[in-house]
Design an enzyme around this catalytic site. Structure first.
Site, short mmCIF file in Angstrom:
data_model
loop_
_atom_site.label_atom_id
_atom_site.label_comp_id
_atom_site.label_asym_id
_atom_site.label_seq_id
_atom_site.Cartn_x
_atom_site.Cartn_y
_atom_site.Cartn_z
N ASP A 49 -3.93 88.74 56.60
CA ASP A 49 -5.10 89.59 56.39
C ASP A 49 -6.45 88.85 56.34
O ASP A 49 -6.56 87.80 55.69
CB ASP A 49 -4.99 90.33 55.05
N TRP A 73 5.23 83.32 56.40
CA TRP A 73 4.60 83.73 55.15
C TRP A 73 5.10 82.86 54.00
O TRP A 73 6.29 82.53 53.91
CB TRP A 73 4.91 85.21 54.88
#
Length: 501
Positions: A49, A73
């Site tokens: 993001d 991630w």
């Protein structure tokens, strides 16, 4: 004073370790031919993001979710870059790293947030995330910078230690703005299967009072509203968010009116920010000339119906990128228009133009030398007199045609279809949207192609579709086509685009 000093030292050590990890691989990563040419990427490893978008002291700042140890991630950090023109970006030192009890967790970290200018001090609010005894604990935290580069976490963190009764453990992604001298914050949450945007207010970014539910789902708009964004536009307000559990829809906007007295947002119009597979967590900011600009993450999460993986680039030590910046405008009927920022025109180099031309089945219209892995395409098809059932483009095709991506408009159904079934041997799926154009109104397409992403604008910029593809570097052929009949191409402009790096 002992604890804050210790905390600052731990943060500096965590940042140094992260920078060293990136420095070991970034030069090799930069040589990967699959790297994007004008869409922003981290120097290496994982990015998701966008965070803290702000026009600060004459420059655009972009922060982003970042894992600096692998192309997957992990414990979230905030990467950082700046630009004078939204096109050419300068990488800056990593801004934030997990270092405190409220954000130090291998399954958590410094989650998404936003940035504001507090009397010259660049101030960021973010979600600290940890897992304790299997339970998610999310809190809102503050960090500040005097120079716009080096950040210190507020010793009074977290400034909001946990969710209100209206929310749940999913309590994240603060977006902060100022109205009539008071700071406001909207935080994404959900409860009882309904996504919510929770509202807070503060005089100083440090003491926050809960003001209630700004807006919530009616039961059909997802179970959790991630990355909410709230901003004034054209005399109204826009609430933008990424809903979890809303099927095929992943980036939603609502337009309506805000009552600061009651803390309630009343909306009357809903739309999709993007109809493609990969466009998530868009964040807006007010840029130069007062424009409202958004940037989003070009990927999807594993809970989305079409998700396969985050993409094959991870094997080359990088994963993820940002969309090209888009301006947001309010149309006359409450709908939003999304246009690529004009600054992107600086990337144009060779220009190819075709005037009035008939496109028939099997016809070759575009010369082979026009092909490239980085293009801007503007096309107008005359629908008056069109006998074709389908028209569109073959993008990123190999010389033998075995590898290609299709952008197809069906003249009978009004549906625009993006088909990546044969794009690269890895990608899958077809994404579609029914366009608003009707009758004899021309079909206008504005397309941006980069090495592994295609962004498509149509319907006077009210419909946008963004998708990742991963073709071979040599698959650069481009063609316009018609099937089942012919269509007149009123105009076609193609620019090869230079790299921004």
């Amino acid at each position: 004073m002992e604890l804050p000093i210790q905390g600052a030292w731990l943060h500096r050590e965590a940042l140094l370790k992260a920078e060293q990890s990136i420095s070991r691989v970034k030069d090799a990563v930069g040589k990967d031919p699959g790297r994007l040419k004008y869409h922003f990427m981290a120097p290496a490893y994982w990015i998701n993001d966008p965070n803290g978008l702000i026009f600060y002291k004459g420059e655009y700042h972009l922060f982003y979710q970042h894992y600096p140890y692998a192309a997957k991630w992990g414990a979230m950090h905030w990467g950082h870059a700046k630009s004078k023109d939204l096109v050419h970006w300068e990488h800056l030192p990593i801004a934030l790293a997990p270092s405190e009890p409220y954000d130090l967790d291998e399954r958590g970290g410094v989650f998404s947030g936003s940035a504001v200018d507090d009397n010259g001090v660049l101030s960021v609010l973010y979600t600290g995330t940890v897992i304790r005894d299997g339970a998610l604990i999310q809190s809102q935290c503050l960090a500040t910078s005097q120079d716009g580069i080096t950040f210190e976490k507020y010793k009074g963190n977290p400034v909001i230690p946990g969710p209100p009764e209206d929310g749940s453990a999913d309590f994240r992604d603060p977006k902060v703005w100022k109205h009539d001298g008071t700071w406001y914050m909207v935080v994404g949450s959900g409860k009882d299967g309904k996504g919510k945007a929770l509202l807070y207010k503060s005089p100083d970014l440090r003491e926050w009072d809960y003001a209630g539910v700004l807006a919530e789902s009616d039961g059909t708009m997802g179970t959790m509203w991630e990355c909410p964004d709230f901003f004034p536009l054209g005399g109204r307000y826009v609430l933008m968010f990424s809903p979890m559990g809303m099927g095929e829809r992943k980036t939603i906007y609502l337009t309506g009116d805000m009552d600061y007295g009651t803390g309630k947002f009343t909306w009357d119009t809903m739309g999709d920010v993007d109809h493609g597979f990969e466009y998530y967590a868009p964040q807006s900011f007010s840029g130069a000339q007062g424009r409202r600009i958004i940037i989003a993450w070009l990927n999807a999460w594993d809970w989305m119906p079409w998700f396969k993986d985050f993409g094959p680039t991870a094997k080359n030590d990088w994963c993820g990128a940002m969309s090209a910046p888009r301006t947001v405008e309010l149309d006359g009927d409450g709908r939003l228009k999304f246009m690529p920022v004009k600054e992107l025109e600086v990337l144009r180099r060779e220009h190819f133009h075709i005037g009035q031309t008939a496109v028939a089945p099997g016809a070759s219209v575009i010369p082979k030398y026009v092909g490239s892995d980085c293009l801007e395409i503007r096309a107008e098809f005359e629908m008056s007199g069109c006998t074709a059932e389908e028209i569109g483009f073959v993008l990123r095709s190999s010389a033998d045609g075995a590898q290609h991506t299709l952008l197809v408009y069906n003249t009978k159904t009004g549906e625009l279809r993006f088909d990546r079934t044969r794009s690269d041997g890895w990608s899958e799926g077809v994404r579609s949207a029914v366009l608003e154009r009707t009758g004899n109104e021309p079909l206008r397409l504005h397309i941006f192609v980069d090495t592994c992403v295609v962004e498509i604008y149509t319907d006077h910029y009210r419909t946008v579709m963004t998708n990742n593809i991963y073709p071979e570097p040599a698959s650069v052929m481009l063609e316009v086509f018609a099937s089942g009949g012919s269509v007149n191409l009123a105009s076609l402009d193609i620019w090869k685009l230079r790299s921004a790096w």
